[in-house]
Motif scaffolding. Structure first.
Motif, PDB file in Angstrom:
ATOM      1  N   ARG A 150      20.716  44.845 -27.836  1.00  0.00           N
ATOM      2  CA  ARG A 150      20.516  45.357 -26.479  1.00  0.00           C
ATOM      3  C   ARG A 150      19.090  45.880 -26.326  1.00  0.00           C
ATOM      4  N   TRP A 156      33.912  36.850 -33.037  1.00  0.00           N
ATOM      5  CA  TRP A 156      33.140  35.688 -32.591  1.00  0.00           C
ATOM      6  C   TRP A 156      33.283  34.518 -33.564  1.00  0.00           C
ATOM      7  N   HIS A 177      35.685  47.274 -33.582  1.00  0.00           N
ATOM      8  CA  HIS A 177      36.208  45.928 -33.811  1.00  0.00           C
ATOM      9  C   HIS A 177      36.547  45.785 -35.282  1.00  0.00           C
ATOM     10  N   PHE A 187      27.004  52.700 -26.783  1.00  0.00           N
ATOM     11  CA  PHE A 187      26.897  52.700 -28.252  1.00  0.00           C
ATOM     12  C   PHE A 187      25.680  51.887 -28.680  1.00  0.00           C
ATOM     13  N   ASN A 213      39.848  39.245 -23.195  1.00  0.00           N
ATOM     14  CA  ASN A 213      38.673  39.924 -22.655  1.00  0.00           C
ATOM     15  C   ASN A 213      38.144  39.094 -21.494  1.00  0.00           C
ATOM     16  N   TYR A 248      29.220  39.139 -16.677  1.00  0.00           N
ATOM     17  CA  TYR A 248      28.653  37.922 -17.263  1.00  0.00           C
ATOM     18  C   TYR A 248      28.951  36.713 -16.392  1.00  0.00           C
ATOM     19  N   TYR A 265      34.911  39.247 -18.272  1.00  0.00           N
ATOM     20  CA  TYR A 265      33.797  39.994 -17.682  1.00  0.00           C
ATOM     21  C   TYR A 265      33.436  39.484 -16.283  1.00  0.00           C
ATOM     22  N   ASN A 325      24.212  49.480 -25.945  1.00  0.00           N
ATOM     23  CA  ASN A 325      25.062  48.761 -25.008  1.00  0.00           C
ATOM     24  C   ASN A 325      25.490  49.799 -23.969  1.00  0.00           C
TER      25      ASN A 325
HETATM   26  C1  GCB Z   1      32.533  41.414 -25.725  1.00  0.00           C
HETATM   27  C2  GCB Z   1      32.712  41.859 -27.120  1.00  0.00           C
HETATM   28  C3  GCB Z   1      32.155  43.245 -27.337  1.00  0.00           C
HETATM   29  C4  GCB Z   1      30.798  43.343 -26.670  1.00  0.00           C
HETATM   30  C5  GCB Z   1      31.008  43.177 -25.193  1.00  0.00           C
HETATM   31  C6  GCB Z   1      29.707  43.213 -24.396  1.00  0.00           C
HETATM   32  O1  GCB Z   1      33.173  40.517 -25.259  1.00  0.00           O
HETATM   33  O2  GCB Z   1      34.044  41.780 -27.555  1.00  0.00           O
HETATM   34  O3  GCB Z   1      32.060  43.486 -28.718  1.00  0.00           O
HETATM   35  O4  GCB Z   1      30.146  44.524 -26.968  1.00  0.00           O
HETATM   36  O5  GCB Z   1      31.590  41.937 -24.943  1.00  0.00           O
HETATM   37  O6  GCB Z   1      29.261  44.277 -24.051  1.00  0.00           O
HETATM   38  O7  GCB Z   1      29.152  42.149 -24.159  1.00  0.00           O
END
Ligand code: GCB
Length: 609
Positions: A574, A395, A369, A569, A490, A496, A492, A584
Motif C-alpha cells: 500500500r 491467493w 488470514h 493495518f 469476498n 475494485y 468489493y 491498508n
Molecule cells: C482481499 C484480501 C485481503 C486484502 C483486501 C484488500 O480480498 O482477502 O487480504 O487486504 O482484499 O484490501 O484488498
C-alpha cells in the motif's frame, strides 16, 4: 514461575539420559503447565547473507553463530558477539523495534541466556522448549546444538531439550528467517506486513515423563431426552504423550459437581461420553459467555482450564448456536495491535481490538488470514465473541507442490490442535480467495478432509471469490461448495469493481447452505473529507457501506457479514504517499483508533441484526 533450587544429583540424571533433543507435539493448554518464561530481552543482529550459517561456498558451517563463541586468545578471529549486540523484547517483531529492520526480510539471529538452577528438575521429568510462533522459519539451538527446526509463522512448536540442559548457565540461539518464497504458505505475495521474529511467547515447560499431551471437552451436538428430562451429552477424551495403557486421568468440574476417572487404552488415550442434566448446564453464547473451570489430573499433574460448552451446526441456510439461529455480526481483523501497530503481543492489546469490535455491535470476528495469538482467542471467548480462525492459504500458492501441501496441512493441524477447546471458535477456514482449478480443488479438498477428521464438531468454510457479474447478476460457483458447511465469499463492489453499481446488483448462490460475506469494503483516510465520489474520503467509504449493506441484505440465506476491516493495518503493498503510507486504509477505525463515518453506518445496521 520460579521454583526451588536445582539439585546436583538430579542434574546428573539429566545429562546421563539417552534421548536426543527432538520435536514433540506442543502440549494442549501450555499456559496451565509448570513453566518459566524466556520472554524479555534477547540479543540480536541481522545477518542478510546468512554468514553465520553458510560458508562462502554456501555449505553449512560447524562453527556457526549458534555456538555463541567467545575468543579464547587475543589472536582468535570471531566476527560476531551476541553480548555486545543490542537487545529487543521477545515476544515482538523486529520491524517495529529497530528502524533499520522496518522493511527487512531475511535472517536475524537471537540469543538469550538462562539459568537452569531456577527450575526444579525432579526425577522422571522432561523439559520442553516452547515457542508460540516464529515468523517464518526457525532453527533452534540450545547450548550450541541444534534441537530442531520449524516453518510457518503463526503456530506453536516445541522441543524436548531435557538432555541438552546443564546446571547453571545455558543459552538458546534462534536463527529466524522471514524471506518470502513462492512455495511457502503464504506465498510471496500477501496484503499484510511480513513481521519477522519471535513474535509469541517462549517458555521452558516442565512436564512429567508421561503427561497429558492433549484433551478435548465438548458438548455433543445431539441432545437427548432421558427419564429425568433433557440432558446434554459431554464428550471427553485425552491422550498421553506415551502409548501407556491403564493410566488414570481424572476430570473435575467443581461447579457441576462432576468428578470422574478414566483409564487409558493401549494407545495411551480414551474417548468417553457422559450425560449432564440439561437444566444444570449453562451453554456459552455471546449473551452469556459462561465458562466452566475444569481440572484434569494425571499422577501429580494438574491442568486447569476454562471451557465454553456450546453447540454449533447448520440447518439449511441457517447457522444454529445452541440450536437457535444466529446472525454473525462480524468484522475482519489482523493480528496487529492498535495505536503502535506491531504484531500483537499482550492480552491488553487483544482487549482493545475486541472492545472496538464490540462497540461496532459485533458478536463475531474473522481472524484473518492466519492463526492469531492465543491471547486474542481466549479474550474473545471470555467476552462472548464468536470466532473464525484461518490458515494462510492465501491467493495463489503452489497447488501442485506436495511440500507446500504438507506445510499447509501442518499449519491447519497445529491451529486446530492449539484451539480445539476454545468454544468461541465456530469456523475453521481453509483458504482465502483462491483461483478455481483442478489442482486447487485437490489441494483444498484434502485440507477440508483433514480439518473434518481432526474436528467434526465445527463448521468448515473458506473465503471464495465471485466471478464478475453479467447484467448485474453475481453467481457464486465453486467446486469446493461440497466440502464446506458455510459458503463464504469476498466481494468489493464499489471499490475494485462496479463503482456505483451496488444498487443494481443481484446475487445467486445456488447452494442450500448458510452464506457469510467474508469481506467487503473500501479505503478512506481518517479525517479526509470531500465529495462522495472522491476516493479515499470518509464520505466515499460511507456511501460504499450504505450501498453494500442494502445490496447484501437481499442475499437469500445471509447468515453473517465480515466487512474488511476493523482497523487500518500495515501492508507493504500500500504505497500511495500521503494516503496509504504503507497502510491498508480499509479500516472502520484508523490505526490510531479514530472512527470513520462508515463505522456509524455499519453500527446502525448491526443494531437491527
Ligand atoms: C482481499 C484480501 C485481503 C486484502 C483486501 C484488500 O480480498 O482477502 O487480504 O487486504 O482484499 O484490501 O484488498
Amino acid at each position: 514461575m520460579i521454583r526451588k533450587v536445582f539439585a546436583i544429583g538430579v542434574m546428573f540424571m539429566v545429562t546421563a539420559c539417552t534421548w536426543a533433543a527432538h520435536e514433540v507435539t506442543a502440549p494442549q493448554n501450555i499456559f496451565a503447565r509448570e513453566s518459566i518464561s524466556l520472554n524479555g530481552s534477547w540479543h540480536y543482529f541481522a545477518d542478510p547473507q546468512e554468514q553465520g550459517y553458510y560458508d562462502y561456498r554456501m555449505n553449512p558451517v560447524s562453527w556457526g553463530y549458534f555456538l555463541n563463541a567467545k575468543p579464547q586468545r587475543p589472536s582468535d578471529l570471531i566476527e560476531y558477539d551476541f553480548d555486545a549486540s543490542p537487545t529487543m523484547q521477545i515476544p515482538g517483531d523486529w520491524n517495529t523495534q529497530d528502524e533499520r529492520l522496518f522493511m527487512y526480510e531475511g535472517t536475524v539471529w537471537f540469543c538469550r541466556k538462562f539459568k537452569v538452577d531456577s527450575i526444579e528438575f525432579r526425577d522422571q521429568e522432561r523439559t520442553l522448549l516452547y515457542f508460540g510462533a516464529v515468523n517464518y522459519e526457525a532453527i533452534v539451538f540450545v547450548n550450541g546444538k541444534e534441537v530442531g527446526r520449524h516453518i510457518g509463522g503463526f503456530t506453536p512448536f516445541c522441543f524436548d531439550v531435557t538432555d541438552i540442559l546443564r546446571e547453571g548457565e545455558n543459552f538458546v540461539v534462534v536463527k529466524v528467517d522471514n524471506k518470502r518464497h513462492r512455495d511457502n504458505v503464504p506465498t510471496r505475495i500477501f496484503d499484510w506486513w511480513n513481521y519477522g521474529g519471535i513474535t509469541r511467547d517462549v517458555l521452558l515447560v516442565n512436564v512429567p515423563d508421561t503427561y497429558v499431551e492433549d484433551y478435548t471437552l465438548e458438548v455433543n451436538r445431539e441432545k437427548g431426552k432421558g427419564k429425568t428430562g433433557k440432558y446434554c451429552e459431554i464428550c471427553f477424551s485425552a491422550k498421553l504423550n506415551d502409548k501407556k495403557a491403564d493410566q488414570q486421568v481424572t476430570l473435575l468440574i467443581p461447579e457441576l459437581k462432576i468428578e470422574k476417572t478414566f483409564t487409558t487404552d493401549a494407545n495411551g488415550e480414551f474417548h468417553s461420553k457422559f450425560k449432564i442434566q440439561g437444566s444444570k448446564l449453562q451453554l456459552w453464547s455471546p449473551d452469556n459467555p459462561k465458562l466452566y473451570s475444569i481440572i484434569i489430573g494425571h499422577g501429580e499433574e494438574r491442568i486447569s482450564d476454562e471451557v465454553a460448552f456450546r453447540t454449533i451446526e447448520t440447518r439449511g441456510k441457517e447457522i444454529l448456536l445452541n440450536g437457535e439461529p444466529i446472525f454473525l455480526r462480524g468484522v475482519c481483523v489482523h493480528d496487529e495491535s492498535a495505536y503502535s501497530n506491531h504484531r500483537l503481543r499482550t492480552a491488553a492489546e487483544s482487549d482493545t481490538l475486541i472492545a472496538w469490535a464490540k462497540e461496532l455491535g459485533c458478536n463475531f470476528l474473522r481472524l484473518a488470514h492466519y492463526p492469531h495469538n492465543e491471547l486474542t482467542v481466549r479474550e474473545a471467548e471470555r467476552q462472548g465473541v464468536l470466532l473464525w480462525s484461518e490458515i494462510p492459504v492465501y491467493w495463489t500458492i503452489s497447488w501442485e507442490n506436495e511440500d507446500t501441501y504438507r506445510n499447509a496441512e501442518r499449519q491447519l493441524t497445529d491451529m486446530i490442535r492449539r484451539d480445539h477447546n476454545r468454544g468461541a471458535i465456530i469456523i475453521w477456514s481453509i483458504a482465502n480467495e483462491t483461483p478455481h482449478g483442478e489442482a486447487r480443488d485437490r489441494f483444498l479438498s484434502r485440507l477440508a478432509t483433514q480439518a473434518r477428521s481432526l474436528d467434526s464438531t465445527r463448521l468448515i468454510s473458506m473465503a471464495m471469490e465471485v466471478l464478475s457479474a453479467s447484467n448485474y447478476v453475481n453467481r457464486l460457483q465453486d467446486n469446493m461448495n461440497e466440502y464446506v458447511d458455510v459458503v463464504s465469499f469476498n466481494q468489493y463492489v464499489g471499490w475494485y469493481r462496479d463503482v456505483h453499481d451496488a444498487p443494481h446488483m443481484r446475487w445467486e448462490i445456488p447452494y442450500d447452505k448458510p452464506v457469510i460475506v467474508s469481506e467487503f469494503g473500501g479505503g478512506a483516510k481518517a479525517g479526509l473529507h470531500g465529495d462522495v465520489d472522491q476516493r479515499w474520503t470518509e464520505e466515499f467509504q460511507e456511501r460504499l457501506y450504505r450501498e453494500n449493506l442494502a445490496m447484501l441484505e437481499k442475499i437469500e440465506g445471509l447468515a453473517g457479514t465480515c466487512p474488511w476491516v476493523l482497523k487500518d493495518f500495515r501492508s507493504q503493498r500500500r504505497l500511495l504517499p500521503g494516503i496509504q503510507n504503507l497502510f491498508n486504509r480499509k479500516g472502520l477505525y484508523s490505526d490510531q483508533g479514530e472512527k470513520k463515518k462508515a463505522f456509524y453506518v455499519l453500527k446502525k445496521w448491526y443494531e437491527h441484526k
